[in-house]
Design a protein around this motif. Structure first.
Motif, mmCIF file in Angstrom:
data_model
loop_
_atom_site.group_PDB
_atom_site.id
_atom_site.type_symbol
_atom_site.label_atom_id
_atom_site.label_comp_id
_atom_site.label_asym_id
_atom_site.label_seq_id
_atom_site.Cartn_x
_atom_site.Cartn_y
_atom_site.Cartn_z
ATOM 1 N N SER A 3 4.760 15.032 -2.322
ATOM 2 C CA SER A 3 4.853 14.750 -0.889
ATOM 3 C C SER A 3 5.697 13.511 -0.650
ATOM 4 O O SER A 3 5.865 12.667 -1.538
ATOM 5 N N TYR A 4 6.209 13.423 0.556
ATOM 6 C CA TYR A 4 7.078 12.324 0.988
ATOM 7 C C TYR A 4 6.378 11.580 2.112
ATOM 8 O O TYR A 4 5.866 12.196 3.051
ATOM 9 N N ARG A 5 6.334 10.255 2.003
ATOM 10 C CA ARG A 5 5.712 9.454 3.056
ATOM 11 C C ARG A 5 6.685 9.327 4.224
ATOM 12 O O ARG A 5 7.650 8.585 4.156
ATOM 13 N N LEU A 6 6.378 10.057 5.277
ATOM 14 C CA LEU A 6 7.261 10.079 6.433
ATOM 15 C C LEU A 6 7.198 8.773 7.202
ATOM 16 O O LEU A 6 8.219 8.170 7.543
ATOM 17 N N LEU A 8 11.387 3.782 -5.133
ATOM 18 C CA LEU A 8 12.339 3.748 -4.026
ATOM 19 C C LEU A 8 12.392 5.058 -3.244
ATOM 20 O O LEU A 8 13.027 5.119 -2.186
ATOM 21 N N ALA A 9 11.762 6.096 -3.768
ATOM 22 C CA ALA A 9 12.054 7.454 -3.304
ATOM 23 C C ALA A 9 11.874 7.637 -1.802
ATOM 24 O O ALA A 9 12.730 8.226 -1.129
ATOM 25 N N ASP A 10 10.759 7.143 -1.242
ATOM 26 C CA ASP A 10 10.512 7.347 0.186
ATOM 27 C C ASP A 10 11.602 6.696 1.039
ATOM 28 O O ASP A 10 12.150 7.315 1.956
ATOM 29 N N SER A 11 11.914 5.459 0.732
ATOM 30 C CA SER A 11 12.957 4.764 1.494
ATOM 31 C C SER A 11 14.329 5.370 1.234
ATOM 32 O O SER A 11 15.173 5.430 2.135
ATOM 33 N N TRP A 12 14.543 5.814 0.012
ATOM 34 C CA TRP A 12 15.828 6.436 -0.351
ATOM 35 C C TRP A 12 16.021 7.743 0.414
ATOM 36 O O TRP A 12 17.116 8.015 0.930
ATOM 37 N N ILE A 13 14.983 8.544 0.519
ATOM 38 C CA ILE A 13 15.084 9.791 1.294
ATOM 39 C C ILE A 13 15.391 9.481 2.748
ATOM 40 O O ILE A 13 16.263 10.110 3.369
ATOM 41 N N VAL A 63 0.833 -1.204 0.000
ATOM 42 C CA VAL A 63 0.000 0.000 0.000
ATOM 43 C C VAL A 63 0.862 1.247 0.000
ATOM 44 O O VAL A 63 0.375 2.352 -0.244
ATOM 45 N N PHE A 64 2.163 1.089 0.299
ATOM 46 C CA PHE A 64 3.065 2.229 0.338
ATOM 47 C C PHE A 64 3.818 2.422 -0.977
ATOM 48 O O PHE A 64 4.727 3.235 -1.055
ATOM 49 N N ALA A 65 3.468 1.664 -1.998
ATOM 50 C CA ALA A 65 4.151 1.791 -3.283
ATOM 51 C C ALA A 65 4.062 3.229 -3.783
ATOM 52 O O ALA A 65 3.014 3.872 -3.702
ATOM 53 N N ALA A 66 5.168 3.713 -4.326
ATOM 54 C CA ALA A 66 5.247 5.122 -4.695
ATOM 55 C C ALA A 66 4.215 5.511 -5.740
ATOM 56 O O ALA A 66 3.693 6.618 -5.744
ATOM 57 N N ARG A 67 3.910 4.595 -6.642
ATOM 58 C CA ARG A 67 2.972 4.928 -7.715
ATOM 59 C C ARG A 67 1.567 4.403 -7.434
ATOM 60 O O ARG A 67 0.744 4.264 -8.342
ATOM 61 N N GLU A 68 1.289 4.137 -6.168
ATOM 62 C CA GLU A 68 -0.009 3.581 -5.802
ATOM 63 C C GLU A 68 -1.150 4.522 -6.170
ATOM 64 O O GLU A 68 -2.217 4.081 -6.597
#
Length: 398
Positions: free
Chosen positions: A242-245, A214-219, A3-8
């Protein structure tokens, strides 16, 4: 997919569009209405489009499915899912699941949704039993295995989480989200970022187009490594604004710019970025004034701006709106983020009160996060912080 996939968001919007087309062509297509309701409610639930219009669309699709076939288990399952996701009405959701199960006795979704409700209500062992039973009915379902791994992570049972994710990888193969989730495990468990760094590098080398996934985990990786160029590159990979904190808590991209400026010691740039972030977040809070995560993010931004009283008020209100007793996962996130707010505005005693609670209940707060994330820098010189970090350390940690 996670559910946390970046392109969800794009995937769900595409699904909703296609399903709407299907029911327009065939207004009696009950199962399509069920899936349409699921797409709308998921967008609302995971804070990708938490608007009254999205809520109304989900409800309308469910009601149409029930009108078409009031006795269908699938329609009652759709209603149960909608009640869980959009209203957090766990009791009514359970009642609808009981109706659905009469005609869907071997449907893994009935068991998995029951497990998700159990989890939100803090009934962790019951949740795990239901999720395991769901996997027994659907052993090739990688998402269910991910969810078992996620539950073990929240319970800080990291060895068990790793085992569940290894099983998910056997099913999912090279799925990016599952590989990254598995590589994050040593970070949470042992404050070891090397597997995550290696995994992200490997995925990007194999498929640069996977960067948005990968962006959220990469950040998060770059922030914990204090890698300023890495933060910039990871921000460039974000698919949205936005970034998923953490979980369903999203912050404006400008908030990460502010964190990056703080790390490099540029207070002026940090303030400028936080002001931009505040303007954006205020609009979200205006649309969803009673949503705890949105208000908590506004509190974080105000803390970064030095607006102490506003930050504390917003953080406290977020706790009231999303208590652990209502939602054990998001409620624990509110506790942890309120501790950050308190730390940033100089209320150390209050910060430690929140941390003491948050680290004694299941949640995403981990040894690795406390050890490495810049959120906690204002507390690092305090022996009380060292004690809390040590309480979460693996027994074999140095």
């Amino acid at each position: 997919r996670s559910v946390f996939a970046a392109r969800e968001k794009d995937n769900l919007l595409d699904a909703a569009e296609l399903l709407q087309e299907a029911v327009t062509r065939d207004p009696t297509f009950m199962l399509a209405y069920c899936q349409l309701a699921a797409a709308h409610s998921q967008l609302y639930f995971i804070n990708l489009d938490r608007t009254p219009a999205r809520l109304a669309a989900a409800d309308a699709a469910v009601q149409t499915a029930l009108r078409l076939r009031p006795d269908a288990g699938e329609a009652h399952l759709a209603l149960a899912q909608n009640l869980y996701r959009t209203f957090l009405d766990y009791n009514r959701s359970r009642a609808e699941l009981a109706v659905a199960q009469r005609t869907l006795p071997n449907d893994s979704m009935v068991l998995s949704l029951t497990g998700y409700i159990d989890r939100r209500q803090g009934r962790w062992e019951e949740s795990m039993r239901n999720l395991i039973r769901a996997v027994e009915l659907d052993p090739r379902n990688a998402f269910l295995l991910q969810q078992i791994g996620y539950s073990d992570q929240l319970l800080r049972r990291y060895a068990e989480s790793a085992a569940a994710l290894d099983r998910a990888l056997e099913v999912a193969g090279k799925d990016v989200d599952t590989r990254v989730q598995r590589a994050e495990n040593p970070f949470y468990w042992r404050a070891d970022l090397r597997p995550l760094h290696t995994m992200i590098d490997a995925i990007l080398a194999d498929d640069p187009a996977a960067a948005p996934d990968l962006a959220d985990s990469w950040i998060n990786l770059a922030l914990c490594e204090r890698d300023l160029p890495g933060i910039t590159r990871a921000l460039g990979a974000l698919a949205g604004d936005s970034y998923r904190l953490v979980n369903f808590v999203r912050v404006p991209r400008a908030f990460v710019d502010g964190l990056q400026a703080r790390i490099r010691g540029d207070g002026g740039a940090a303030q400028s970025a936080f002001r931009v972030a505040r303007t954006q977040q205020e609009e979200l809070v205006r649309v969803q004034p009673d949503y705890g995560p949105a208000l908590c993010v506004l509190g974080l931004i105000d803390a970064g701006l030095g607006r102490k009283e506003e930050a504390l008020r917003e953080g406290r209100r977020a706790l009231e709106l999303m208590p652990v007793t209502q939602d054990s996962i998001s409620g624990s996130d509110m506790l942890a983020l309120f501790a950050v707010i308190c730390a940033w505005v100089g209320e150390e005693d209050l910060a430690f009160e929140q941390l003491a609670i948050a680290t004694r209940i299941p949640g995403t707060l981990s040894y690795g996060q406390l050890k490495l994330h810049p959120f906690w820098d204002p507390l690092r010189s305090d022996p009380r912080f060292e004690k809390i970090v040590a309480s979460l350390a693996p027994q074999d940690a140095p």
